[in-house]
Design a protein around this motif. Structure first.
Motif, PDB file in Angstrom:
ATOM      1  N   ALA A  70       0.875  -1.183   0.000  1.00 38.69           N
ATOM      2  CA  ALA A  70       0.000   0.000   0.000  1.00 38.69           C
ATOM      3  C   ALA A  70       0.909   1.228   0.000  1.00 38.69           C
ATOM      4  O   ALA A  70       1.315   1.724   1.055  1.00 38.69           O
ATOM      5  CB  ALA A  70      -0.909  -0.015   1.224  1.00 38.69           C
ATOM      6  N   TRP A  71       1.244   1.731  -1.178  1.00 36.61           N
ATOM      7  CA  TRP A  71       2.285   2.750  -1.314  1.00 36.61           C
ATOM      8  C   TRP A  71       1.949   4.051  -0.586  1.00 36.61           C
ATOM      9  O   TRP A  71       2.788   4.602   0.128  1.00 36.61           O
ATOM     10  CB  TRP A  71       2.543   3.030  -2.799  1.00 36.61           C
ATOM     11  CG  TRP A  71       3.192   1.875  -3.496  1.00 36.61           C
ATOM     12  CD1 TRP A  71       2.598   0.943  -4.285  1.00 36.61           C
ATOM     13  CD2 TRP A  71       4.582   1.515  -3.451  1.00 36.61           C
ATOM     14  NE1 TRP A  71       3.516   0.024  -4.735  1.00 36.61           N
ATOM     15  CE2 TRP A  71       4.741   0.352  -4.244  1.00 36.61           C
ATOM     16  CE3 TRP A  71       5.704   2.063  -2.825  1.00 36.61           C
ATOM     17  CZ2 TRP A  71       5.979  -0.274  -4.418  1.00 36.61           C
ATOM     18  CZ3 TRP A  71       6.932   1.451  -2.995  1.00 36.61           C
ATOM     19  CH2 TRP A  71       7.065   0.298  -3.781  1.00 36.61           C
ATOM     20  N   ARG A  72       0.740   4.549  -0.764  1.00 34.98           N
ATOM     21  CA  ARG A  72       0.385   5.844  -0.151  1.00 34.98           C
ATOM     22  C   ARG A  72       0.373   5.732   1.375  1.00 34.98           C
ATOM     23  O   ARG A  72       0.924   6.577   2.078  1.00 34.98           O
ATOM     24  CB  ARG A  72      -0.979   6.297  -0.670  1.00 34.98           C
ATOM     25  CG  ARG A  72      -1.380   7.683  -0.192  1.00 34.98           C
ATOM     26  CD  ARG A  72      -2.498   8.261  -1.044  1.00 34.98           C
ATOM     27  NE  ARG A  72      -2.872   9.573  -0.544  1.00 34.98           N
ATOM     28  CZ  ARG A  72      -3.956   9.801   0.185  1.00 34.98           C
ATOM     29  NH1 ARG A  72      -4.776   8.818   0.476  1.00 34.98           N
ATOM     30  NH2 ARG A  72      -4.245  11.025   0.589  1.00 34.98           N
ATOM     31  N   THR A  73      -0.263   4.669   1.863  1.00 32.07           N
ATOM     32  CA  THR A  73      -0.320   4.457   3.310  1.00 32.07           C
ATOM     33  C   THR A  73       1.075   4.285   3.882  1.00 32.07           C
ATOM     34  O   THR A  73       1.426   4.868   4.912  1.00 32.07           O
ATOM     35  CB  THR A  73      -1.169   3.198   3.624  1.00 32.07           C
ATOM     36  OG1 THR A  73      -2.486   3.391   3.112  1.00 32.07           O
ATOM     37  CG2 THR A  73      -1.230   2.940   5.117  1.00 32.07           C
ATOM     38  N   GLY A  74       1.900   3.474   3.212  1.00 33.72           N
ATOM     39  CA  GLY A  74       3.257   3.233   3.681  1.00 33.72           C
ATOM     40  C   GLY A  74       4.103   4.487   3.669  1.00 33.72           C
ATOM     41  O   GLY A  74       4.902   4.721   4.597  1.00 33.72           O
ATOM     42  N   ALA A  75       3.931   5.325   2.636  1.00 35.61           N
ATOM     43  CA  ALA A  75       4.709   6.559   2.543  1.00 35.61           C
ATOM     44  C   ALA A  75       4.366   7.513   3.689  1.00 35.61           C
ATOM     45  O   ALA A  75       5.257   8.137   4.286  1.00 35.61           O
ATOM     46  CB  ALA A  75       4.456   7.230   1.198  1.00 35.61           C
ATOM     47  N   LEU A  76       3.077   7.624   4.016  1.00 40.84           N
ATOM     48  CA  LEU A  76       2.654   8.502   5.116  1.00 40.84           C
ATOM     49  C   LEU A  76       3.158   7.972   6.463  1.00 40.84           C
ATOM     50  O   LEU A  76       3.612   8.731   7.315  1.00 40.84           O
ATOM     51  CB  LEU A  76       1.120   8.610   5.135  1.00 40.84           C
ATOM     52  CG  LEU A  76       0.501   9.363   3.950  1.00 40.84           C
ATOM     53  CD1 LEU A  76      -1.020   9.233   3.967  1.00 40.84           C
ATOM     54  CD2 LEU A  76       0.908  10.834   3.977  1.00 40.84           C
ATOM     55  N   PHE A  77       3.092   6.634   6.633  1.00 36.49           N
ATOM     56  CA  PHE A  77       3.561   6.009   7.875  1.00 36.49           C
ATOM     57  C   PHE A  77       5.069   6.208   8.010  1.00 36.49           C
ATOM     58  O   PHE A  77       5.577   6.530   9.100  1.00 36.49           O
ATOM     59  CB  PHE A  77       3.217   4.523   7.842  1.00 36.49           C
ATOM     60  CG  PHE A  77       3.351   3.831   9.174  1.00 36.49           C
ATOM     61  CD1 PHE A  77       2.321   3.874  10.090  1.00 36.49           C
ATOM     62  CD2 PHE A  77       4.492   3.124   9.496  1.00 36.49           C
ATOM     63  CE1 PHE A  77       2.423   3.222  11.311  1.00 36.49           C
ATOM     64  CE2 PHE A  77       4.610   2.476  10.707  1.00 36.49           C
ATOM     65  CZ  PHE A  77       3.572   2.527  11.621  1.00 36.49           C
ATOM     66  N   ALA A  78       5.787   6.034   6.897  1.00 39.08           N
ATOM     67  CA  ALA A  78       7.240   6.185   6.914  1.00 39.08           C
ATOM     68  C   ALA A  78       7.639   7.631   7.189  1.00 39.08           C
ATOM     69  O   ALA A  78       8.629   7.893   7.882  1.00 39.08           O
ATOM     70  CB  ALA A  78       7.835   5.715   5.587  1.00 39.08           C
ATOM     71  N   MET A 165      -3.125  -8.521   6.668  1.00 42.03           N
ATOM     72  CA  MET A 165      -1.801  -8.993   7.032  1.00 42.03           C
ATOM     73  C   MET A 165      -0.844  -9.032   5.834  1.00 42.03           C
ATOM     74  O   MET A 165       0.300  -8.597   5.937  1.00 42.03           O
ATOM     75  CB  MET A 165      -1.904 -10.388   7.668  1.00 42.03           C
ATOM     76  CG  MET A 165      -0.573 -10.935   8.158  1.00 42.03           C
ATOM     77  SD  MET A 165       0.242  -9.886   9.389  1.00 42.03           S
ATOM     78  CE  MET A 165      -0.859 -10.108  10.788  1.00 42.03           C
ATOM     79  N   ARG A 166      -1.301  -9.538   4.696  1.00 41.78           N
ATOM     80  CA  ARG A 166      -0.423  -9.661   3.533  1.00 41.78           C
ATOM     81  C   ARG A 166       0.079  -8.298   3.077  1.00 41.78           C
ATOM     82  O   ARG A 166       1.257  -8.109   2.760  1.00 41.78           O
ATOM     83  CB  ARG A 166      -1.181 -10.368   2.394  1.00 41.78           C
ATOM     84  CG  ARG A 166      -0.344 -10.591   1.137  1.00 41.78           C
ATOM     85  CD  ARG A 166      -1.074 -11.523   0.165  1.00 41.78           C
ATOM     86  NE  ARG A 166      -0.406 -11.571  -1.131  1.00 41.78           N
ATOM     87  CZ  ARG A 166      -0.675 -10.768  -2.141  1.00 41.78           C
ATOM     88  NH1 ARG A 166      -1.617  -9.840  -2.009  1.00 41.78           N
ATOM     89  NH2 ARG A 166      -0.024 -10.875  -3.291  1.00 41.78           N
ATOM     90  N   GLN A 167      -0.838  -7.303   3.045  1.00 43.64           N
ATOM     91  CA  GLN A 167      -0.445  -5.951   2.665  1.00 43.64           C
ATOM     92  C   GLN A 167       0.430  -5.303   3.725  1.00 43.64           C
ATOM     93  O   GLN A 167       1.346  -4.541   3.407  1.00 43.64           O
ATOM     94  CB  GLN A 167      -1.687  -5.092   2.436  1.00 43.64           C
ATOM     95  CG  GLN A 167      -2.065  -4.937   0.967  1.00 43.64           C
ATOM     96  CD  GLN A 167      -2.961  -3.721   0.758  1.00 43.64           C
ATOM     97  OE1 GLN A 167      -3.783  -3.392   1.600  1.00 43.64           O
ATOM     98  NE2 GLN A 167      -2.802  -3.049  -0.368  1.00 43.64           N
ATOM     99  N   ALA A 168       0.159  -5.610   4.994  1.00 45.07           N
ATOM    100  CA  ALA A 168       0.936  -5.022   6.086  1.00 45.07           C
ATOM    101  C   ALA A 168       2.393  -5.469   6.014  1.00 45.07           C
ATOM    102  O   ALA A 168       3.314  -4.670   6.232  1.00 45.07           O
ATOM    103  CB  ALA A 168       0.336  -5.408   7.428  1.00 45.07           C
TER     104      ALA A 168
END
Length: 246
Positions: A70-78, A165-168
């Protein structure tokens, strides 16, 4: 030659654990570098960041190819973790070796305990403040101790952001790669002279081991693998804590 062989074996074990479990395997890199290869705690945590970055970026490519990021979610989390990772990375280079080793042992023990607990599912609506706090905390742990933090990132992405879970697992690799790069930037020149003749083979073996770990996970129960790894990690954490105290 002995150091090279040990680096290859340790790297393969770390990569195997990373590939099989989807996170947490990099926790073994620091104790391997300290106790098997003679690195100081500061140099070991810096070298571990190099290894973590290489393995996470490689695994991220594989997960992205499968559409599990999940690129957008991951970028914001990062993004929430970049500042803490940078600051913690700079601070770690100035700590006493015993304090750094003791802190690592505590985090490794907590990681093992978390692995022994059943995985939680999504916890309802996304809470931005909780998500930002989790991202910042993960960045600080990555920068301070030189670990990827998949054992923290995956539950946070599931619980705070509602990912499956798989995306996480795939998205956590994006977060870990970004945080590790930020911590490495902060540590430039603070980890002493790094032995690239050891770090290179270690990282290479870890990358190759991660691919074998993915195949192993398809043949052996994930829960069984996680329990075995958690028990090994608990023993390593106890050994490190005793070593610091004694």
């Amino acid at each position: 030659m002995t150091a090279l062989v040990l680096a290859l074996i340790a790297g393969a074990v770390v990569g195997l654990a990373l590939g099989a479990l989807g996170g947490g395997g990099s926790v073994l890199a620091v104790p391997a570098l300290i106790y098997l290869l003679g690195f100081t705690p500061v140099a070991a945590t810096t070298a571990s960041l190099v290894i973590v970055t290489a393995t996470s970026a490689t695994a991220l490519y594989a997960h992205a190819r499968d559409g599990a990021v999940a690129w957008r979610t991951g970028a914001l989390f990062a993004a929430a973790g970049i500042g803490p990772a940078f600051l913690a990375g700079a601070a770690a280079g100035r700590l006493a070796p015993a304090l750094l080793t003791g802190a690592f042992a505590v985090i490794a023990g907590l990681a093992a305990v978390r692995m022994l607990r059943p995985a939680a599912g999504p916890s309802g609506p996304v809470r931005p403040v909780k998500a930002a706090g989790a991202g910042a905390g993960l960045g600080a742990v990555t920068g301070f101790l030189g670990v990827g933090g998949g054992f923290l990132a995956v539950p946070a992405l599931v619980g705070a952001l509602g990912l499956r879970m798989r995306q996480a697992v795939g998205t956590s690799l994006l977060v870990i790669t970004v945080n590790s790069l930020a911590a490495l930037a902060a540590r430039a020149g603070t980890g002493g002279a790094l032995d690239w003749a050891v770090i290179g083979p270690f990282a290479g073996a870890a990358v190759l081991g991660a691919w074998d770990g993915k195949r192993l996970a398809s043949k052996v129960s994930g829960a069984a693998l996680q329990r075995i790894f958690a028990c090994v990690l608990l023993m390593v954490a106890a050994f490190m804590l005793i070593d610091v105290i004694v």
